[in-house]
Design a protein around this motif. Structure first.
Motif, PDB file in Angstrom:
ATOM      1  N   HIS A   1       0.839  -1.192   0.000  1.00  0.00           N
ATOM      2  CA  HIS A   1       0.000   0.000   0.000  1.00  0.00           C
ATOM      3  C   HIS A   1       0.882   1.254   0.000  1.00  0.00           C
ATOM      4  O   HIS A   1       1.807   1.358   0.814  1.00  0.00           O
ATOM      5  N   PRO A   2       0.610   2.222  -0.897  1.00  0.00           N
ATOM      6  CA  PRO A   2       1.332   3.500  -0.853  1.00  0.00           C
ATOM      7  C   PRO A   2       0.710   4.388   0.225  1.00  0.00           C
ATOM      8  O   PRO A   2       0.057   5.393  -0.059  1.00  0.00           O
ATOM      9  N   VAL A   3       0.905   3.977   1.470  1.00  0.00           N
ATOM     10  CA  VAL A   3       0.211   4.641   2.578  1.00  0.00           C
ATOM     11  C   VAL A   3       0.631   6.104   2.710  1.00  0.00           C
ATOM     12  O   VAL A   3      -0.112   6.920   3.256  1.00  0.00           O
ATOM     13  N   GLN A   4       1.820   6.431   2.199  1.00  0.00           N
ATOM     14  CA  GLN A   4       2.229   7.839   2.209  1.00  0.00           C
ATOM     15  C   GLN A   4       1.246   8.686   1.398  1.00  0.00           C
ATOM     16  O   GLN A   4       0.915   9.815   1.783  1.00  0.00           O
ATOM     17  N   LEU A   5       0.792   8.145   0.261  1.00  0.00           N
ATOM     18  CA  LEU A   5      -0.175   8.861  -0.572  1.00  0.00           C
ATOM     19  C   LEU A   5      -1.533   8.953   0.114  1.00  0.00           C
ATOM     20  O   LEU A   5      -2.224   9.972  -0.001  1.00  0.00           O
ATOM     21  N   TYR A   6      -1.926   7.901   0.812  1.00  0.00           N
ATOM     22  CA  TYR A   6      -3.194   7.939   1.540  1.00  0.00           C
ATOM     23  C   TYR A   6      -3.185   9.090   2.547  1.00  0.00           C
ATOM     24  O   TYR A   6      -4.144   9.861   2.643  1.00  0.00           O
ATOM     25  N   GLU A   7      -2.103   9.162   3.315  1.00  0.00           N
ATOM     26  CA  GLU A   7      -2.010  10.221   4.320  1.00  0.00           C
ATOM     27  C   GLU A   7      -1.883  11.593   3.668  1.00  0.00           C
ATOM     28  O   GLU A   7      -2.457  12.579   4.141  1.00  0.00           O
ATOM     29  N   LEU A   8      -1.113  11.670   2.597  1.00  0.00           N
ATOM     30  CA  LEU A   8      -0.942  12.938   1.888  1.00  0.00           C
ATOM     31  C   LEU A   8      -2.303  13.497   1.464  1.00  0.00           C
ATOM     32  O   LEU A   8      -2.611  14.675   1.710  1.00  0.00           O
ATOM     33  N   LEU A   9      -3.125  12.660   0.850  1.00  0.00           N
ATOM     34  CA  LEU A   9      -4.431  13.116   0.386  1.00  0.00           C
ATOM     35  C   LEU A   9      -5.332  13.496   1.560  1.00  0.00           C
ATOM     36  O   LEU A   9      -6.086  14.476   1.486  1.00  0.00           O
ATOM     37  N   GLY A  10      -5.249  12.721   2.637  1.00  0.00           N
ATOM     38  CA  GLY A  10      -6.046  13.038   3.824  1.00  0.00           C
ATOM     39  C   GLY A  10      -5.653  14.373   4.423  1.00  0.00           C
ATOM     40  O   GLY A  10      -6.513  15.215   4.736  1.00  0.00           O
ATOM     41  N   TYR A  11      -4.366  14.598   4.593  1.00  0.00           N
ATOM     42  CA  TYR A  11      -3.888  15.852   5.179  1.00  0.00           C
ATOM     43  C   TYR A  11      -4.194  17.042   4.273  1.00  0.00           C
ATOM     44  O   TYR A  11      -4.527  18.133   4.753  1.00  0.00           O
ATOM     45  N   PHE A  12      -4.092  16.833   2.953  1.00  0.00           N
ATOM     46  CA  PHE A  12      -4.377  17.929   2.041  1.00  0.00           C
ATOM     47  C   PHE A  12      -5.866  18.290   2.089  1.00  0.00           C
ATOM     48  O   PHE A  12      -6.227  19.470   2.030  1.00  0.00           O
ATOM     49  N   GLY A  13      -6.708  17.291   2.221  1.00  0.00           N
ATOM     50  CA  GLY A  13      -8.134  17.552   2.365  1.00  0.00           C
ATOM     51  C   GLY A  13      -8.441  18.343   3.621  1.00  0.00           C
ATOM     52  O   GLY A  13      -9.284  19.258   3.615  1.00  0.00           O
ATOM     53  N   ILE A  14      -7.770  18.001   4.714  1.00  0.00           N
ATOM     54  CA  ILE A  14      -7.950  18.732   5.971  1.00  0.00           C
ATOM     55  C   ILE A  14      -7.459  20.168   5.821  1.00  0.00           C
ATOM     56  O   ILE A  14      -8.073  21.114   6.343  1.00  0.00           O
ATOM     57  N   PHE A  15      -6.347  20.351   5.110  1.00  0.00           N
ATOM     58  CA  PHE A  15      -5.826  21.693   4.837  1.00  0.00           C
ATOM     59  C   PHE A  15      -6.871  22.544   4.117  1.00  0.00           C
ATOM     60  O   PHE A  15      -7.140  23.690   4.513  1.00  0.00           O
ATOM     61  N   ILE A  16      -7.487  22.005   3.061  1.00  0.00           N
ATOM     62  CA  ILE A  16      -8.496  22.743   2.304  1.00  0.00           C
ATOM     63  C   ILE A  16      -9.701  23.068   3.193  1.00  0.00           C
ATOM     64  O   ILE A  16     -10.230  24.194   3.167  1.00  0.00           O
ATOM     65  N   LEU A  17     -10.145  22.104   3.993  1.00  0.00           N
ATOM     66  CA  LEU A  17     -11.297  22.316   4.873  1.00  0.00           C
ATOM     67  C   LEU A  17     -11.019  23.416   5.897  1.00  0.00           C
ATOM     68  O   LEU A  17     -11.846  24.317   6.106  1.00  0.00           O
ATOM     69  N   LEU A  18      -9.850  23.358   6.535  1.00  0.00           N
ATOM     70  CA  LEU A  18      -9.510  24.356   7.547  1.00  0.00           C
ATOM     71  C   LEU A  18      -9.402  25.749   6.938  1.00  0.00           C
ATOM     72  O   LEU A  18      -9.851  26.743   7.532  1.00  0.00           O
TER      73      LEU A  18
END
Length: 267
Positions: free
Chosen positions: A176-193
């Protein structure tokens, strides 16, 4: 035939003699530069002194690096570093823990609030919440380029075969490219905040954005830990990252709930 992506990239962008520019360092710096510009805009909107920005910038860099390094030493490899204390300072060899980085960031913001702005801790923490989420996303991209923090084995067509994984045992099968999973999650949180700050005036509820950052970042971290290969530490039943994330999610939930007592605005 098993479909997967062969990941055989170099962590170095360019090398000049003994010096090299690496993706990890570039992404770390890039995230901070963008974050600095975002916080500057917030300062200007409120008429806060621009000279405070330098204090925020340098305190955050120092707090992030020192906290993340000490977090790795204490949470993940304490026995090794206690026996090899000289290696604690070898940051260039890798080893930064996000949970330790949070402790460093909180300490840095407390110092800024206490001795520079003389304002509430949440006055500055709500402003840097989105930029720090962006930095987290950029760091995960750096992890991907370093072929580190790889996931568990996977037969998904988007699985990565990390040819240059740090341990040979992690380069055996697609993962699993878990780094990409987290990257997308954190970027989504960035946009929301960022959206909540500018479009819903969430900064009028001191601590709401900070709390949402804690819940979002470490709630996401808790989930994706299930897809990571063993990172070491003291994890039993749950991983070290999950045990450390639980109290931070609870603290964040409390911050969000109690923000109404500090001047709640509809968000």
């Amino acid at each position: 035939m098993l479909a997967y992506i062969t990941w055989d990239v170099s962590p170095e962008i360019i090398q000049l003699g003994p010096l090299s520019l690496r993706w990890y360092g570039l992404m770390f710096a890039f995230g901070f530069m963008i974050g600095f510009s975002l916080v500057r805009r917030m300062f200007l909107a409120e008429g806060a002194p621009e000279k405070w920005l330098d204090y925020v910038f340098y305190l955050l860099i120092a707090g992030t690096i020192l906290g993340a390094r000490l977090g790795h030493v204490l949470f993940y490899q304490p026995e090794y570093y206690f026996n090899n204390p000289g290696d604690i300072f070898k940051i260039w060899e890798g080893g930064l823990a996000s949970h330790g980085g949070v402790i460093g960031v909180v300490t840095a913001l407390w110092v800024f609030s206490k001795y520079v702005s003389k304002k509430s801790f949440f006055w500055i923490s709500d402003k840097v919440a989105a930029p720090i989420a962006l930095v987290g996303a950029m760091i995960r991209f750096g992890n991907l380029m370093n072929s580190e923090i790889v996931g568990t084995p996977s037969d998904a067509p988007w699985a990565f075969h990390f040819v240059n994984a740090a341990r040979e045992s992690l380069a055996d099968v697609p993962r699993h490219p878990v780094q990409l999973y987290e990257l997308l999650g954190y970027f989504g949180i960035f946009i929301l905040l960022l959206w909540l700050y500018w479009k819903r005036d969430a900064w009028k509820a001191p601590g709401y954005l900070t709390g949402l950052w804690f819940v979002g970042i470490f709630g996401t971290r808790f989930v994706w830990e299930y897809f990571k290969s063993d990172q070491g530490g003291f994890g039993v039943a749950l991983t070290t990252g999950q045990w450390l994330s639980i109290p931070l999610v609870l603290i964040g939930a409390w911050m969000m709930y109690s923000s109404k007592d500090r001047g709640y605005a509809e968000v």
